[in-house]
Design a protein around this motif. Structure first.
Motif, PDB file in Angstrom:
ATOM      1  N   ARG A  11       0.811  -1.219   0.000  1.00 11.88           N
ATOM      2  CA  ARG A  11       0.000   0.000   0.000  1.00 11.88           C
ATOM      3  C   ARG A  11       0.848   1.274   0.000  1.00 11.88           C
ATOM      4  NH1 ARG A  11      -5.444  -0.042   1.066  1.00 11.88           N
ATOM      5  NH2 ARG A  11      -6.393  -2.102   1.392  1.00 11.88           N
ATOM      6  N   VAL A  12       2.026   1.229   0.599  1.00 12.41           N
ATOM      7  CA  VAL A  12       2.809   2.465   0.738  1.00 12.41           C
ATOM      8  C   VAL A  12       3.766   2.697  -0.431  1.00 12.41           C
ATOM      9  CG1 VAL A  12       2.691   2.361   3.244  1.00 12.41           C
ATOM     10  CG2 VAL A  12       4.670   1.385   2.071  1.00 12.41           C
ATOM     11  N   ARG A  13       4.176   1.655  -1.157  1.00  9.58           N
ATOM     12  CA  ARG A  13       5.242   1.845  -2.153  1.00  9.58           C
ATOM     13  C   ARG A  13       4.811   2.710  -3.327  1.00  9.58           C
ATOM     14  NH1 ARG A  13       5.927  -4.029  -5.189  1.00  9.58           N
ATOM     15  NH2 ARG A  13       3.720  -4.336  -5.771  1.00  9.58           N
ATOM     16  N   ASN A  14       3.518   2.711  -3.655  1.00  7.65           N
ATOM     17  CA  ASN A  14       3.033   3.546  -4.748  1.00  7.65           C
ATOM     18  C   ASN A  14       2.217   4.737  -4.260  1.00  7.65           C
ATOM     19  OD1 ASN A  14       4.146   1.845  -6.790  1.00  7.65           O
ATOM     20  ND2 ASN A  14       2.400   0.437  -6.538  1.00  7.65           N
ATOM     21  N   LEU A  15       2.335   5.026  -2.972  1.00  7.11           N
ATOM     22  CA  LEU A  15       1.565   6.119  -2.381  1.00  7.11           C
ATOM     23  C   LEU A  15       2.137   7.457  -2.818  1.00  7.11           C
ATOM     24  CD1 LEU A  15      -0.791   6.521  -0.322  1.00  7.11           C
ATOM     25  CD2 LEU A  15       0.961   6.761   1.437  1.00  7.11           C
ATOM     26  N   GLU A  16       1.255   8.439  -3.027  1.00  6.12           N
ATOM     27  CA  GLU A  16       1.707   9.784  -3.395  1.00  6.12           C
ATOM     28  C   GLU A  16       2.565  10.371  -2.279  1.00  6.12           C
ATOM     29  OE1 GLU A  16      -0.167  14.176  -4.536  1.00  6.12           O
ATOM     30  OE2 GLU A  16      -1.484  12.469  -4.118  1.00  6.12           O
ATOM     31  N   GLY A  17       3.699  10.937  -2.637  1.00  3.20           N
ATOM     32  CA  GLY A  17       4.606  11.507  -1.655  1.00  3.20           C
ATOM     33  C   GLY A  17       5.673  10.548  -1.185  1.00  3.20           C
ATOM     34  N   VAL A  18       5.640   9.293  -1.667  1.00  2.00           N
ATOM     35  CA  VAL A  18       6.633   8.298  -1.276  1.00  2.00           C
ATOM     36  C   VAL A  18       7.607   8.090  -2.432  1.00  2.00           C
ATOM     37  CG1 VAL A  18       7.019   5.878  -0.657  1.00  2.00           C
ATOM     38  CG2 VAL A  18       5.097   7.138   0.344  1.00  2.00           C
ATOM     39  N   ALA A  19       8.900   8.286  -2.163  1.00  2.00           N
ATOM     40  CA  ALA A  19       9.917   8.073  -3.191  1.00  2.00           C
ATOM     41  C   ALA A  19      10.214   6.590  -3.359  1.00  2.00           C
ATOM     42  CB  ALA A  19      11.188   8.834  -2.835  1.00  2.00           C
TER      43      ALA A  19
ATOM     44  N   PHE B 175      10.697   0.381   5.826  1.00  2.00           N
ATOM     45  CA  PHE B 175      11.254   1.733   5.726  1.00  2.00           C
ATOM     46  C   PHE B 175      10.650   2.451   4.526  1.00  2.00           C
ATOM     47  CE2 PHE B 175      14.627  -0.125   8.335  1.00  2.00           C
ATOM     48  CZ  PHE B 175      14.802   0.885   9.268  1.00  2.00           C
ATOM     49  N   VAL B 176      10.080   3.644   4.790  1.00  2.00           N
ATOM     50  CA  VAL B 176       9.464   4.462   3.749  1.00  2.00           C
ATOM     51  C   VAL B 176      10.303   5.718   3.566  1.00  2.00           C
ATOM     52  CG1 VAL B 176       7.415   5.741   3.044  1.00  2.00           C
ATOM     53  CG2 VAL B 176       7.169   3.591   4.314  1.00  2.00           C
ATOM     54  N   THR B 177      10.735   5.969   2.332  1.00  2.00           N
ATOM     55  CA  THR B 177      11.495   7.178   2.025  1.00  2.00           C
ATOM     56  C   THR B 177      10.577   8.178   1.328  1.00  2.00           C
ATOM     57  OG1 THR B 177      13.533   5.907   1.762  1.00  2.00           O
ATOM     58  CG2 THR B 177      13.494   8.132   0.837  1.00  2.00           C
ATOM     59  N   PRO B 178      10.301   9.321   1.963  1.00  2.00           N
ATOM     60  CA  PRO B 178       9.392  10.304   1.348  1.00  2.00           C
ATOM     61  C   PRO B 178      10.086  11.101   0.242  1.00  2.00           C
ATOM     62  CG  PRO B 178      10.152  11.106   3.455  1.00  2.00           C
ATOM     63  CD  PRO B 178      10.733   9.728   3.300  1.00  2.00           C
ATOM     64  N   ASP B 179       9.268  11.786  -0.558  1.00  2.00           N
ATOM     65  CA  ASP B 179       9.816  12.686  -1.577  1.00  2.00           C
ATOM     66  C   ASP B 179      10.384  13.964  -0.968  1.00  2.00           C
ATOM     67  OD1 ASP B 179       9.256  11.108  -3.800  1.00  2.00           O
ATOM     68  OD2 ASP B 179       7.199  11.856  -3.949  1.00  2.00           O
TER      69      ASP B 179
ATOM     70  N   GLU C 192       2.331  15.629   6.539  1.00  2.00           N
ATOM     71  CA  GLU C 192       1.051  15.186   5.976  1.00  2.00           C
ATOM     72  C   GLU C 192       1.104  13.715   5.584  1.00  2.00           C
ATOM     73  OE1 GLU C 192       0.476  17.865   2.776  1.00  2.00           O
ATOM     74  OE2 GLU C 192      -0.135  19.555   4.050  1.00  2.00           O
ATOM     75  N   LEU C 193       2.262  13.255   5.078  1.00  2.00           N
ATOM     76  CA  LEU C 193       2.412  11.843   4.744  1.00  2.00           C
ATOM     77  C   LEU C 193       2.301  10.976   5.995  1.00  2.00           C
ATOM     78  CD1 LEU C 193       3.076   9.538   2.793  1.00  2.00           C
ATOM     79  CD2 LEU C 193       5.510  10.065   3.125  1.00  2.00           C
ATOM     80  N   VAL C 194       2.925  11.403   7.087  1.00  2.00           N
ATOM     81  CA  VAL C 194       2.818  10.659   8.346  1.00  2.00           C
ATOM     82  C   VAL C 194       1.362  10.568   8.794  1.00  2.00           C
ATOM     83  CG1 VAL C 194       3.372  10.744  10.821  1.00  2.00           C
ATOM     84  CG2 VAL C 194       5.157  11.156   9.117  1.00  2.00           C
ATOM     85  N   ASP C 195       0.622  11.653   8.677  1.00  2.00           N
ATOM     86  CA  ASP C 195      -0.792  11.656   9.071  1.00  2.00           C
ATOM     87  C   ASP C 195      -1.603  10.703   8.201  1.00  2.00           C
ATOM     88  OD1 ASP C 195      -0.232  13.523  11.012  1.00  2.00           O
ATOM     89  OD2 ASP C 195      -0.787  15.242   9.758  1.00  2.00           O
ATOM     90  N   ARG C 196      -1.322  10.669   6.885  1.00  2.00           N
ATOM     91  CA  ARG C 196      -2.054   9.755   5.996  1.00  2.00           C
ATOM     92  C   ARG C 196      -1.736   8.303   6.304  1.00  2.00           C
ATOM     93  NH1 ARG C 196      -0.582  10.454   0.482  1.00  2.00           N
ATOM     94  NH2 ARG C 196       0.952  12.046   1.030  1.00  2.00           N
ATOM     95  N   LEU C 197      -0.471   8.014   6.594  1.00  2.00           N
ATOM     96  CA  LEU C 197      -0.098   6.646   6.947  1.00  2.00           C
ATOM     97  C   LEU C 197      -0.832   6.186   8.201  1.00  2.00           C
ATOM     98  CD1 LEU C 197       3.776   6.737   6.332  1.00  2.00           C
ATOM     99  CD2 LEU C 197       2.058   5.553   4.957  1.00  2.00           C
ATOM    100  N   ARG C 198      -0.922   7.060   9.170  1.00  2.00           N
ATOM    101  CA  ARG C 198      -1.572   6.698  10.431  1.00  2.00           C
ATOM    102  C   ARG C 198      -3.090   6.616  10.309  1.00  2.00           C
ATOM    103  NH1 ARG C 198       1.897  10.485  14.683  1.00  2.00           N
ATOM    104  NH2 ARG C 198       3.468   8.898  15.222  1.00  2.00           N
ATOM    105  N   ALA C 199      -3.668   7.542   9.557  1.00  2.00           N
ATOM    106  CA  ALA C 199      -5.126   7.639   9.524  1.00  2.00           C
ATOM    107  C   ALA C 199      -5.771   6.725   8.480  1.00  2.00           C
ATOM    108  CB  ALA C 199      -5.540   9.083   9.266  1.00  2.00           C
ATOM    109  N   ASP C 200      -5.104   6.467   7.339  1.00  2.00           N
ATOM    110  CA  ASP C 200      -5.740   5.753   6.231  1.00  2.00           C
ATOM    111  C   ASP C 200      -5.027   4.465   5.843  1.00  2.00           C
ATOM    112  OD1 ASP C 200      -7.555   7.901   6.054  1.00  2.00           O
ATOM    113  OD2 ASP C 200      -6.194   9.005   4.730  1.00  2.00           O
ATOM    114  N   VAL C 201      -3.750   4.562   5.525  1.00  2.00           N
ATOM    115  CA  VAL C 201      -3.045   3.431   4.906  1.00  2.00           C
ATOM    116  C   VAL C 201      -2.898   2.261   5.863  1.00  2.00           C
ATOM    117  CG1 VAL C 201      -0.890   2.703   3.823  1.00  2.00           C
ATOM    118  CG2 VAL C 201      -1.807   4.994   3.365  1.00  2.00           C
TER     119      VAL C 201
END
Length: 410
Positions: A117-125, A142-146, A156-165
């Motif tokens: 779910r996270v590898r193709n998420l917007e904001g994730v490099a 390990f998630v590397t952001p853009d 905002e990416l941290v919030d999306r990971l916690r709230a949705d993904v």
């Protein structure tokens, strides 16, 4: 001092005229003339200064609490150079990866579902394959952001990971996942501080109100002290936000890149400022109250109080402001933040609030400045800070010409 006696004033400072401390001479000093100007134009001075302070304080609403990364440090530091090389070679997010720790709890597919779910998420490099311990009970992704660790997009990416993904990836199983890393940690700290801030302010203001009400026997004075100190603090936070976060005049601090305000700076700085501000208020109001108790009307008590103690307040503020401003010269970003905030707040509080806004406000209120409900007067103990002594001589005042508009009500 007792041993030195009168010799304490024996050595004269070169190029400075000896101060005449006689009552009449105080009325001709710059602070005395400033006090008379403020009281003579109380309404206009009060409105102008209040509007300026509120406008500056309002900019504190733009503040974003977080953690600045090494990319905001002065560029001569080796940590900054290494940060820039890593960001240039591997992307801005490489300096602050976001670890997702998974407590498997028998759901062996949960780490893989989170990774998918996270590898193709917007904001994730990029995202790393799940790594499990030998017992297959704990996994980490390990998630590397853009974006850089301090950027708002990373928060905002941290919030999306916690709230949705993560909730979607772990639903239907017993696995539990936690988002960690520098950005997540400081986001949690900021949330906790904002959650506790009302209680913190209520406690500090409440204690200040009670102590000053006991000392000055006036709820107007005690409320004025608390509210105006808050105003000075927000002015300092506002200027700090405009410079450090928004980048206005940033070069004067020795920094070249903006960033958020560290989460721990506001509560620590506020506690320091509140203590110093109350000192200035007590210095000024104790003398004004003494003059009023001896029979002077409020306006003349304010003028005489500023003439007698104004130089002390100004000198103390200039000393403390200069000391705090020195921190701006250090190489550390956090020290610069504390120095800028406290220097601006202290000088604002002493020069604009205590020496200008408060005297104008007391002049406008007149004798209402000393209002104290009878029931509260009976309940609170009397701990007058500086009980007035009996004068042998009446107050000596010069016949200072007042502006024509000062003869009538302001």
């Amino acid at each position: 001092l007792s041993l030195l006696g009168h010799k304490v004033d024996r050595l004269k400072i070169p190029f400075l005229r000896r101060i005449d401390e006689r009552e009449a001479s105080r009325e001709t000093t710059l602070t005395a003339r400033w006090g008379r100007f403020v009281t003579a134009h109380a309404r206009g001075v009060f409105l102008v200064v209040l509007l300026v302070l509120v406008a500056l304080a309002a900019t504190s609403a733009l503040v974003r609490l977080g953690a600045s990364d090494q990319g905001t440090q002065p560029d001569e530091q080796t940590a900054r150079r290494a940060y820039d090389l890593l960001a240039e070679g591997f992307g801005a997010g490489f300096n602050g990866p976001i670890p997702i720790v998974v407590d498997v709890n028998g759901d062996q597919q949960a780490p893989q579902r989170i990774y998918d779910r996270v590898r193709n998420l917007e904001g994730v490099a990029s995202a790393g394959e799940p790594q499990l311990n030998d017992e297959k009970t704990v996994a980490i992704v390990f998630v590397t952001p853009d974006s850089a660790p301090q950027d708002e997009q990373t928060s905002e990416l941290v919030d999306r990971l916690r709230a949705d993904v993560i909730p979607a990836a772990t639903s239907g199983g017993d696995a539990v996942a936690y988002v960690s890393g520098l950005t997540a940690a400081f986001t949690d700290i900021a949330d906790r501080i904002m959650e506790r801030l009302p209680l913190f302010l209520l406690y500090v203001i409440g204690v200040t109100f009670l102590v000053l009400a006991m000392a000055f026997r006036s709820i107007v004075i005690s409320l004025t002290a608390a509210i105006t100190t808050l105003l000075s603090a927000f002015v300092g936070f506002g200027v700090l936000t405009l410079v450090i976060q928004e980048g206005h005049l940033l070069g004067l601090t020795g920094l070249d890149r903006t960033g958020p305000i560290e989460t721990f700076v506001p509560p620590i700085a506020f506690a320091i400022l509140f203590g110093l501000s109350m000192d200035y208020m007590v210095f000024l109001m104790s003398r004004i109250r003494e003059e009023h108790v001896h029979g002077l009307p409020t306006r003349e008590a304010v003028e005489h109080g500023i003439a007698a103690i104004g130089r002390v307040v100004v000198a103390a503020a200039l000393i403390m402001g200069t000391v705090f401003a020195v921190f701006i010269l250090t190489a550390d970003r956090i020290s610069k933040e504390f120095g800028l905030l406290l220097a601006i707040a202290i000088l604002t509080d002493a020069l604009l609030v205590r020496m200008t806004l408060v005297p104008a406000f007391l002049t406008l209120l007149g004798e209402k400045s000393w209002y104290m409900p009878r029931w509260l007067d009976r309940v609170l103990p009397n701990i007058t800070i500086e009980p007035p002594h009996d004068r042998e001589q009446p107050v000596v005042r010069l016949d200072v010409e007042r502006p024509a508009e000062a003869t009538g009500p302001t």
